[in-house]
Design an enzyme around this catalytic site. Structure first.
Site, PDB file in Angstrom:
ATOM      1  N   GLY A 208       0.845  -1.202   0.000  1.00 44.59           N
ATOM      2  CA  GLY A 208       0.000   0.000   0.000  1.00 44.59           C
ATOM      3  C   GLY A 208       0.866   1.231   0.000  1.00 44.59           C
ATOM      4  CG  ASN A 209      -0.058   4.710  -1.491  1.00 49.62           C
ATOM      5  OD1 ASN A 209      -0.740   5.554  -0.920  1.00 49.62           O
ATOM      6  ND2 ASN A 209      -0.453   4.101  -2.616  1.00 49.62           N
ATOM      7  NE  ARG A 210       5.389   6.518   4.752  1.00 54.12           N
ATOM      8  CZ  ARG A 210       5.632   5.804   5.843  1.00 54.12           C
ATOM      9  NH1 ARG A 210       4.729   5.761   6.798  1.00 54.12           N
ATOM     10  NH2 ARG A 210       6.756   5.146   5.972  1.00 54.12           N
ATOM     11  CB  SER A 211      -2.460   8.128  -0.340  1.00 56.45           C
ATOM     12  OG  SER A 211      -3.669   8.819  -0.547  1.00 56.45           O
ATOM     13  CB  ALA A 276      -1.572   7.573  -3.746  1.00 52.82           C
TER      14      ALA A 276
END
Ligand code: CTP
Length: 400
Positions: A208-211, A276
């Protein structure tokens, strides 16, 4: 559209009054504050207690409170309201409204109202088509009230025809539509995507990512406040739009984001892609949890589909806005992306230790249009950034 609106709901004595419990819930769900005023006969169809619990406010049905004899100030109630909705409005009420008879709290509030008044009539079919009722409705419209037409269906009498109070959902959408007409994005359909995507490694792990999805959710709300019909395609995020009329499609993976965006894009006027989206995903997700071993493991990644690029190819009349998150040469890269992905505008985020794009309520952005016009904005809240982006879209569309 109804977010933060103060709605005074006037209920009069018809069987449809029982539907007002649902109507109050829908108003609250849409972000409105609700107070209820009832005629004495309305209290025979739905209890003030029910409406008080649902509206989280005292319900008024008499000029004086029992047993304190305190005066219920109808002028204050009417002045408090941004909107006054009378539902159901009986034939008797319509007649009293036209003649100014003031023998209950609903009438007193009506005569004191400075806000827009919406009237949802409800009665038997013969009463509804009676020339007296028709004449009264015409007169009330002439006084500046807005009539929410009765619907056709089964009536309390057992007859079938026109006269049923509009369903609570339809009353809400009627009012929302009325309020949005004349707003900058009235009649426009908007797609916003937001949040990260999660790409499964196995049933318990993902890439995943930090968005946080915050800017996109704020954009969806702001578009909605400005009259647009908004679809928000949202990856895993703790943020939710405040406007109940924003249609939210929850997705998890880049593939789901792609499929939904491509589908929704066909029917919108504006698309803002702030999500994102993962650029890569595991080539094959394991069907069972990967067990720990002493050796290293290698994940083979494969590229996801570029949604923005695909929408750029499919674009006909839509205005397409992309985001670019860069750590260096931001403006240069963003200008390239406008051309490569056939965009109209791009919002450039930079991220650094002192100005993180993720996990903060503030950011600094620049907006570039396809004619290379660049506007740099100051460091500000994401809510204000959403407003700036929408303003830039308005300016772009006005020149188009
Ligand atoms: N985007 C997309 N589909 C993807 C990846 C990104 O639609 N699979 C969109 C994002 O929503 C954003 C824009 O592309 O609007 C830019 O994302 P960004 O990661 O900055 O750029 P990329 O095009 O992915 O290229 P790079 O990472 O090499 O800069």
């Amino acid at each position: 559209m109804l977010r933060n609106k103060k709605i005074l709901l006037g209920i009069t004595g018809g069987i449809a009054a029982y539907k007002c419990a649902q109507l109050v819930r829908l108003f609250i769900k849409a972000g409105a504050e609700v107070k209820v005023v009832m005629t004495p006969s309305a209290t025979q169809f739905v209890t003030p207690e029910t409406l008080s619990v649902l509206s989280k406010n005292p319900v008024v049905s008499d000029f004086f409170e029992k047993p304190t004899h305190e005066w219920n100030n109808h002028v204050h109630l009417a002045e408090w309201a941004d909107l006054f909705v009378i539902a159901p409005a009986t034939a008797n009420t319509l007649a009293k409204f036209t003649s100014g008879v003031c023998d209950n709290m609903v009438m007193a509030c009506y005569l004191s109202a400075r806000s827009k008044v919406f009237i949802a009539p409800a009665m038997d079919l013969d009463m509804y088509k009676h020339p007296t009722t028709k004449e009264n409705l015409k007169k009330l419209e002439g006084f500046g009230n807005i009539i929410i037409p009765a619907e056709t269906g089964e009536l309390a009498s057992g007859l079938t025809g026109e006269g049923r109070m509009a369903e609570p959902e339809n009353i809400v959408s009627f009012i929302e539509k009325y309020l949005s007409s004349g707003l900058p994005f009235s009649g426009k359909k908007v797609l916003v995507n937001a949040g990260p995507t999660y790409e499964a490694i196995d049933p318990v792990r993902f890439i995943g990512n930090r968005s946080s999805g915050k800017t996109g959710v704020l954009l969806a709300d702001e578009f909605c406040d400005q009259g647009a019909e908004v679809t928000l395609i949202l990856g895993p995020s703790s943020h939710k739009p405040k406007n109940a009329s924003v249609k939210v499609i929850n997705i998890e993976t880049a593939e789901e984001m792609f499929n939904n965006c491509v589908e929704v894009f066909k029917s919108v006027d504006i698309a803002v892609l702030s999500a994102a989206v993962a650029d890569y995903k595991p080539k094959e997700a394991s069907g069972s949890k990967i067990k720990k071993s002493n050796t290293e493991i290698n994940l083979e990644l494969t590229k996801t589909k570029d949604i923005l690029g695909e929408l750029g190819k499919q674009k006909s009349k839509q205005v397409l806005i992309g985001f670019a998150l860069e750590t260096e040469n931001a403006i240069e890269y963003a200008k390239e992306k406008i051309k490569k992905k056939n965009l109209d505008l791009i919002v450039v985020n930079t991220t650094s230790e002192s100005n993180p794009a993720f996990g903060s309520d503030f950011n600094t952005v620049s907006i570039i249009d396809k004619h290379n016009k660049l506007v740099n904005f100051e460091f500000k809240s994401k809510a204000d950034i959403a407003k700036d982006i929408i303003e830039a879209i308005k300016v772009f569309m006005a020149k188009k």
